[in-house]
Enzyme design. Structure first.
Site, PDB file in Angstrom:
ATOM      1  N   ARG A 111       0.815  -1.219   0.000  1.00 57.18           N
ATOM      2  CA  ARG A 111       0.000   0.000   0.000  1.00 57.18           C
ATOM      3  C   ARG A 111       0.849   1.269   0.000  1.00 57.18           C
ATOM      4  O   ARG A 111       0.517   2.247  -0.670  1.00 57.18           O
ATOM      5  CB  ARG A 111      -0.925   0.000   1.229  1.00 57.18           C
ATOM      6  CG  ARG A 111      -2.033  -0.997   1.093  1.00 57.18           C
ATOM      7  CD  ARG A 111      -2.946  -0.983   2.301  1.00 57.18           C
ATOM      8  NE  ARG A 111      -4.039  -1.918   2.083  1.00 57.18           N
ATOM      9  CZ  ARG A 111      -5.034  -2.117   2.942  1.00 57.18           C
ATOM     10  NH1 ARG A 111      -5.070  -1.460   4.082  1.00 57.18           N
ATOM     11  NH2 ARG A 111      -6.000  -2.971   2.665  1.00 57.18           N
ATOM     12  N   GLU A 250      -6.147  -0.188  17.162  1.00 58.18           N
ATOM     13  CA  GLU A 250      -5.383   0.826  16.422  1.00 58.18           C
ATOM     14  C   GLU A 250      -4.764   1.874  17.349  1.00 58.18           C
ATOM     15  O   GLU A 250      -3.851   2.600  16.945  1.00 58.18           O
ATOM     16  CB  GLU A 250      -6.308   1.487  15.390  1.00 58.18           C
ATOM     17  CG  GLU A 250      -5.561   2.207  14.289  1.00 58.18           C
ATOM     18  CD  GLU A 250      -6.464   2.723  13.176  1.00 58.18           C
ATOM     19  OE1 GLU A 250      -7.513   2.109  12.902  1.00 58.18           O
ATOM     20  OE2 GLU A 250      -6.111   3.756  12.585  1.00 58.18           O
TER      21      GLU A 250
END
Ligand SMILES: Cc1cc2nc3c(=O)[nH]c(=O)nc-3n(C[C@H](O)[C@H](O)[C@H](O)COP(=O)(O)OP(=O)(O)OC[C@H]3O[C@@H](n4cnc5c(N)ncnc54)[C@H](O)[C@@H]3O)c2cc1C
Length: 291
Positions: A111, A250
């Site tokens: 990515r 996260e």
């Protein structure tokens, strides 16, 4: 009526990343300014991270922020293009610079490599020149968001490559030559230009064509607070656990490094959430102080 809510065993911070906190993400990476959209929900801010830091939590990898390379500037958030590009354009199509009609990166790189490559496409004033990702009907056959993308005019349909070139102002001759070169690469099984893995590549020899404009969006924060294997948050100076403070998901940093692999955040949330919950529940309860 004022109520005091206390925690006898600990507090688990499962407060996510800060992808939508433009001010804070720009402190880490100034180029992630308000021109860039994000796929995140509006609550993805740094408030909770700052509160943890105020009591000594060690922030790590905060400038490792992932951009989704499959997004489109023609819609807000994750939208329809992200799924379309993941399922159709990237594995079964190609991405070209609109000015040249030519490819400029390995469409199946990680990515970060893809987002970085796309964001090099700028004019002399530094403004984005959105690349075009496209495939044909066979390549798009499994993309669930195709109809929605067409409906909201994020995805364009063209019967021929000449028509596709005209829609986006691309040089038709160069585009057709690129598609021919691509088809030769697919047949040989080797992408000499960008060394892309060819297992899912298909020959692009007939329309209709489906295409989107592409530009990355802020997607995931690899950074967060440092935790130990018990999911306890570690102190910046002592590197010891801050009593009663746990973090999961996260909000934590350091698991993924510079480029999180797709699909690994949910696994991270499940594993670290369970771990934090178990350890917090097993902690020795403290007396709640009355105020
Ligand atoms: C569009 C999209 C698609 C994705 N697809 C995938 C995928 O396919 N596979 C994968 O593995 N990962 C995927 N991810 C990444 C993954 O979904 C996230 O990393 C994960 O959901 C984070 O979970 P979390 O519980 O840690 O944080 P979150 O889900 O962000 O939850 C944190 C919560 O805490 C709240 N909060 C924050 N601060 C405060 C505060 N100060 N006070 C009160 N509440 C607060 C927030 O509002 C939020 O509700 C995707 C992410 C996005 C945005």
């Amino acid at each position: 009526k004022i109520r005091r809510i206390g925690a006898r065993r600990g507090v688990i911070m499962a407060t996510g990343g800060f992808g939508r906190d433009i001010e804070y993400r720009m402190m880490q990476l100034p180029e992630l300014n308000s021109d860039l959209d994000s796929t995140n929900h509006a609550g993805a801010t740094a408030e909770a991270l700052k509160q943890m830091m105020l009591i000594g939590a060690n922030p790590i990898h905060l400038d490792q922020i992932q951009l989704g390379p499959w997004a489109s500037p023609d819609e807000k958030g994750f939208g329809t293009a992200s799924q379309f590009n993941t399922i159709a354009t990237y594995p079964h199509g190609i991405v070209v610079d609109v000015r040249t009609g030519e490819r400029f990166f390995n469409e199946l790189a990680d990515r970060k490599a893809r987002a970085d490559a796309i964001m090099t496409r700028r004019d002399e004033k530094g403004q984005p020149v959105y690349p075009i990702g496209f495939t044909n009907a066979a390549g798009a056959s499994k993309a669930q968001t195709l109809d929605w993308g067409l409906k909201y005019k994020v995805i364009s349909k063209a019967e021929t490559l000449d028509e596709l070139a005209a829609i986006y102002g691309m040089p038709a001759k160069a585009l057709k030559a690129q598609v021919e070169r691509w088809n030769e690469a697919v047949k040989s099984g080797i992408d000499k230009e960008f060394d892309r893995p060819m297992q899912e590549a298909i020959v692009l020899d007939q329309g209709p064509w489906y295409a989107v404009r592409m530009w990355p969006k802020v997607h995931y924060c690899m950074g967060g607070v440092k935790v130990n294997t018990q999911s306890e948050v570690l102190h910046l100076v002592s590197n010891k656990a801050i009593p009663g403070l746990y973090a999961a998901g996260e909000a934590t940093g350091g698991i993924h490094g510079a480029s999180r692999l797709g699909a690994c955040a949910v696994a991270e949330g499940v594993v670290t959430g369970r771990n934090a919950g178990r350890n917090c529940a097993a902690a020795k309860p403290t007396e709640l102080k009355q105020s």
